[in-house]
Design a protein around this motif. Sequence first.
Motif, PDB file in Angstrom:
ATOM      1  N   SER A 243       0.845  -1.195   0.000  1.00 42.71           N
ATOM      2  CA  SER A 243       0.000   0.000   0.000  1.00 42.71           C
ATOM      3  C   SER A 243       0.876   1.238   0.000  1.00 42.71           C
ATOM      4  O   SER A 243       2.072   1.174   0.290  1.00 42.71           O
ATOM      5  CB  SER A 243      -0.947  -0.010   1.206  1.00 42.71           C
ATOM      6  N   HIS A 244       0.260   2.355  -0.331  1.00 40.04           N
ATOM      7  CA  HIS A 244       0.983   3.624  -0.291  1.00 40.04           C
ATOM      8  C   HIS A 244       1.184   4.023   1.168  1.00 40.04           C
ATOM      9  O   HIS A 244       0.278   3.892   1.971  1.00 40.04           O
ATOM     10  CB  HIS A 244       0.173   4.699  -1.022  1.00 40.04           C
ATOM     11  N   ASP A 245       2.379   4.501   1.488  1.00 46.32           N
ATOM     12  CA  ASP A 245       2.648   5.026   2.826  1.00 46.32           C
ATOM     13  C   ASP A 245       2.235   4.040   3.930  1.00 46.32           C
ATOM     14  O   ASP A 245       1.407   4.353   4.794  1.00 46.32           O
ATOM     15  CB  ASP A 245       1.899   6.365   2.986  1.00 46.32           C
TER      16      ASP A 245
ATOM     17  N   SER B   5      -2.458   3.473  -7.720  1.00 47.84           N
ATOM     18  CA  SER B   5      -2.941   4.741  -8.266  1.00 47.84           C
ATOM     19  C   SER B   5      -2.494   5.912  -7.390  1.00 47.84           C
ATOM     20  O   SER B   5      -2.219   7.010  -7.891  1.00 47.84           O
ATOM     21  CB  SER B   5      -4.464   4.698  -8.346  1.00 47.84           C
ATOM     22  N   HIS B   6      -2.394   5.680  -6.106  1.00 50.47           N
ATOM     23  CA  HIS B   6      -1.971   6.716  -5.173  1.00 50.47           C
ATOM     24  C   HIS B   6      -0.477   7.042  -5.397  1.00 50.47           C
ATOM     25  O   HIS B   6      -0.100   8.191  -5.609  1.00 50.47           O
ATOM     26  CB  HIS B   6      -2.215   6.215  -3.740  1.00 50.47           C
ATOM     27  N   CYS B   7       0.338   5.986  -5.403  1.00 50.50           N
ATOM     28  CA  CYS B   7       1.792   6.185  -5.557  1.00 50.50           C
ATOM     29  C   CYS B   7       2.110   6.887  -6.880  1.00 50.50           C
ATOM     30  O   CYS B   7       2.882   7.848  -6.918  1.00 50.50           O
ATOM     31  CB  CYS B   7       2.517   4.841  -5.516  1.00 50.50           C
TER      32      CYS B   7
ATOM     33  N   GLY C  41       0.288   8.723  -8.787  1.00 49.00           N
ATOM     34  CA  GLY C  41      -0.200  10.104  -8.863  1.00 49.00           C
ATOM     35  C   GLY C  41       0.749  11.073  -8.180  1.00 49.00           C
ATOM     36  O   GLY C  41       1.058  12.142  -8.709  1.00 49.00           O
ATOM     37  N   HIS C  42       1.231  10.715  -6.993  1.00 53.63           N
ATOM     38  CA  HIS C  42       2.173  11.602  -6.290  1.00 53.63           C
ATOM     39  C   HIS C  42       3.491  11.745  -7.046  1.00 53.63           C
ATOM     40  O   HIS C  42       4.049  12.826  -7.132  1.00 53.63           O
ATOM     41  CB  HIS C  42       2.499  11.033  -4.899  1.00 53.63           C
ATOM     42  N   GLN C  43       3.987  10.626  -7.550  1.00 52.05           N
ATOM     43  CA  GLN C  43       5.374  10.638  -8.060  1.00 52.05           C
ATOM     44  C   GLN C  43       5.470  10.971  -9.543  1.00 52.05           C
ATOM     45  O   GLN C  43       6.531  11.378 -10.006  1.00 52.05           O
ATOM     46  CB  GLN C  43       6.042   9.268  -7.802  1.00 52.05           C
TER      47      GLN C  43
ATOM     48  N   CYS D 222       9.856  15.277  -3.270  1.00 49.87           N
ATOM     49  CA  CYS D 222       9.888  14.685  -4.608  1.00 49.87           C
ATOM     50  C   CYS D 222       8.536  14.672  -5.300  1.00 49.87           C
ATOM     51  O   CYS D 222       8.456  14.527  -6.512  1.00 49.87           O
ATOM     52  CB  CYS D 222      10.423  13.258  -4.518  1.00 49.87           C
ATOM     53  N   ARG D 223       7.446  14.844  -4.555  1.00 48.72           N
ATOM     54  CA  ARG D 223       6.121  14.650  -5.154  1.00 48.72           C
ATOM     55  C   ARG D 223       5.733  15.784  -6.100  1.00 48.72           C
ATOM     56  O   ARG D 223       5.860  16.947  -5.753  1.00 48.72           O
ATOM     57  CB  ARG D 223       5.070  14.542  -4.059  1.00 48.72           C
ATOM     58  N   THR D 224       5.196  15.418  -7.268  1.00 52.59           N
ATOM     59  CA  THR D 224       4.736  16.432  -8.224  1.00 52.59           C
ATOM     60  C   THR D 224       3.211  16.458  -8.325  1.00 52.59           C
ATOM     61  O   THR D 224       2.650  17.353  -8.934  1.00 52.59           O
ATOM     62  CB  THR D 224       5.329  16.181  -9.619  1.00 52.59           C
TER      63      THR D 224
ATOM     64  N   ASP E 266      -0.573  16.034  -6.076  1.00 52.30           N
ATOM     65  CA  ASP E 266      -1.175  15.969  -4.740  1.00 52.30           C
ATOM     66  C   ASP E 266      -2.700  15.950  -4.859  1.00 52.30           C
ATOM     67  O   ASP E 266      -3.256  16.157  -5.924  1.00 52.30           O
ATOM     68  CB  ASP E 266      -0.696  17.135  -3.873  1.00 52.30           C
ATOM     69  N   HIS E 267      -3.341  15.745  -3.722  1.00 52.84           N
ATOM     70  CA  HIS E 267      -4.749  15.334  -3.751  1.00 52.84           C
ATOM     71  C   HIS E 267      -5.758  16.440  -4.009  1.00 52.84           C
ATOM     72  O   HIS E 267      -5.580  17.571  -3.598  1.00 52.84           O
ATOM     73  CB  HIS E 267      -5.107  14.661  -2.430  1.00 52.84           C
ATOM     74  N   THR E 268      -6.835  16.005  -4.655  1.00 54.30           N
ATOM     75  CA  THR E 268      -8.053  16.803  -4.743  1.00 54.30           C
ATOM     76  C   THR E 268      -9.146  15.988  -4.031  1.00 54.30           C
ATOM     77  O   THR E 268      -9.005  14.774  -3.870  1.00 54.30           O
ATOM     78  CB  THR E 268      -8.424  17.043  -6.223  1.00 54.30           C
TER      79      THR E 268
HETATM   80 ZN   LIG Z   1      -1.329  10.923  -0.823  1.00 51.58          ZN
END
Ligand SMILES: [Zn+2]
Length: 506
Positions: A131-133, A209-211, A213-215, A447-449, A451-453
């Motif tokens: 999982s993410h994080d 999908s989470h990972c 999207g952030h990276q 590093c993240r490009t 982030d969440h909506t």
């Molecule tokens: Zn996130």
Amino acid sequence: MSSPAKVLFIGIDAADKDLILEWAAAGELPHLNSLLETAAWGVTQSPVGLYVGAIWPSFYTGVSPARHARYCYEQLQPGSYEVKPVSPREVKHEPFWDALNRAGKRVAVIDVPKTFASRLSNGLHIVDWGSHDPDVSGFAAWPASMAADIEKQFGIDNLHNCNAFRTTGEEFRDFRDMLIQRVRQKTALSAWCLDQGDWDCFVTVFSESHCVGHQCWHLHDDRHYKYDPRLVEIAGDPVKAVYKAIDEGIGELIRKVGDDAHLVLFASHGMGPHYDATFMLDEILRRVEGDPPRQRRASLVPLASAAWKLLPQKVRHFARPVRRKARTSLGLEQSAQTPRRKSFRVPNNDAYGGIRINLAGREPKGLIAPGREYDEFCEALSRDLLAFINVTSGEPLVKAVLRSADLYEGDNLHYLPDLLVEWNRSAPVEEIYSPNTGTITGTYRKCRTGDHTPEGLFFIRGPSIAPGQMQEQVSVMDLAPTIASLTGVELADVDGRSLAPLITAQ
Ligand SMILES: [Zn+2]
Ligand SMILES: [Zn+2]
């Protein structure tokens, strides 16, 4: 052959609703597209201002963050100025699968984010296999004896924490391929558990999908300031590739349960460019209170900070107290200064800034009296924040400053930040200006490009469900009571309501 599950829930963590709808319509996500025809579906609303860290606990408890008290991976400890990591065991309301278990239902739960393994009497629970994080305690299973079997058959997650500074097309391509591989393994793991059969409720979540999207948002969005066609030439659009792999996994799991089962699918929240000023918020609050600009001390500090983020999560967890001491002695740690501040930044992920007012009677050395002084202080601070301009775009930096107490009600309201700063996220933030405070500059160094909506999507399909789009948005807190009611259990003491009466065929 009868279906192996009466209710199948599939989560897609932070898979953006607009991309799902666009790519489904374009034929890229055929299984999600077919749900648009066969399911009741609509848009979900998540907890305003706190959704990034609160969405999954609000989903699985059916209550608001003012009750379950979990909104970020680390939080201010009420009654102190200390910030500590939050364990899933600290969520202050039970997950819906515990209630189903008590009602004698056979339940499986796989990789719902921010959970710990419940001892389900006739079921199974897998935590953070992929999982993410993931939580610092890592992969766990109930019954515990399953863990070794799972590792042997499906391997372990080599990615663990997806945060890393990738720069070449090859690095992004390899990252994409690792995520696609993890989707396939997650599908196989879920199918294997599903085959154990006779499930009243089967819950599984894809997090790739989470990972991605952030990276990789800057490889997807050609308007992103870091978009680079040379990287895209090698890695393609990793976001689309991962969504397509998840769609295939969804198709495989849906085929297994057939048309007799109820299916609930939830794309939890969205993704967009990582444009915000949370990384500057502490400095903004200091300057609003009249402090001089913070001296840029050693030029090694950003380097040390970047190196720290590259350490494995487990190492960071255990090294955190030492790091905090070192930062405090250098004057870099925010908590060293908070007792003398009228307001200070508290962790709330990045999409919204979180502010705590140093309130007399609540904080150990509170400076602002409750009642009128608190209200006037909040109003003045909101005006100050709304006066900032993002120099890059010429637009206001802040869209709104919200009060948690206006949005939420519950016994644990005091865990939440007092104010939530909604950034104008139309452009990157590097230089801001207000007539009262002057210019403040800063650089986002993570590093993240992407982030969440806040918005998500839900789909519910089954023998008794009338297909079609629901015009009204539903709350993520409605999903737990809905899933429970599809298994014949009514959840007590939740803030959400079952959607079943609204979508059942007449
Ligand atoms: Zn996130
Ligand atoms: Zn991740």
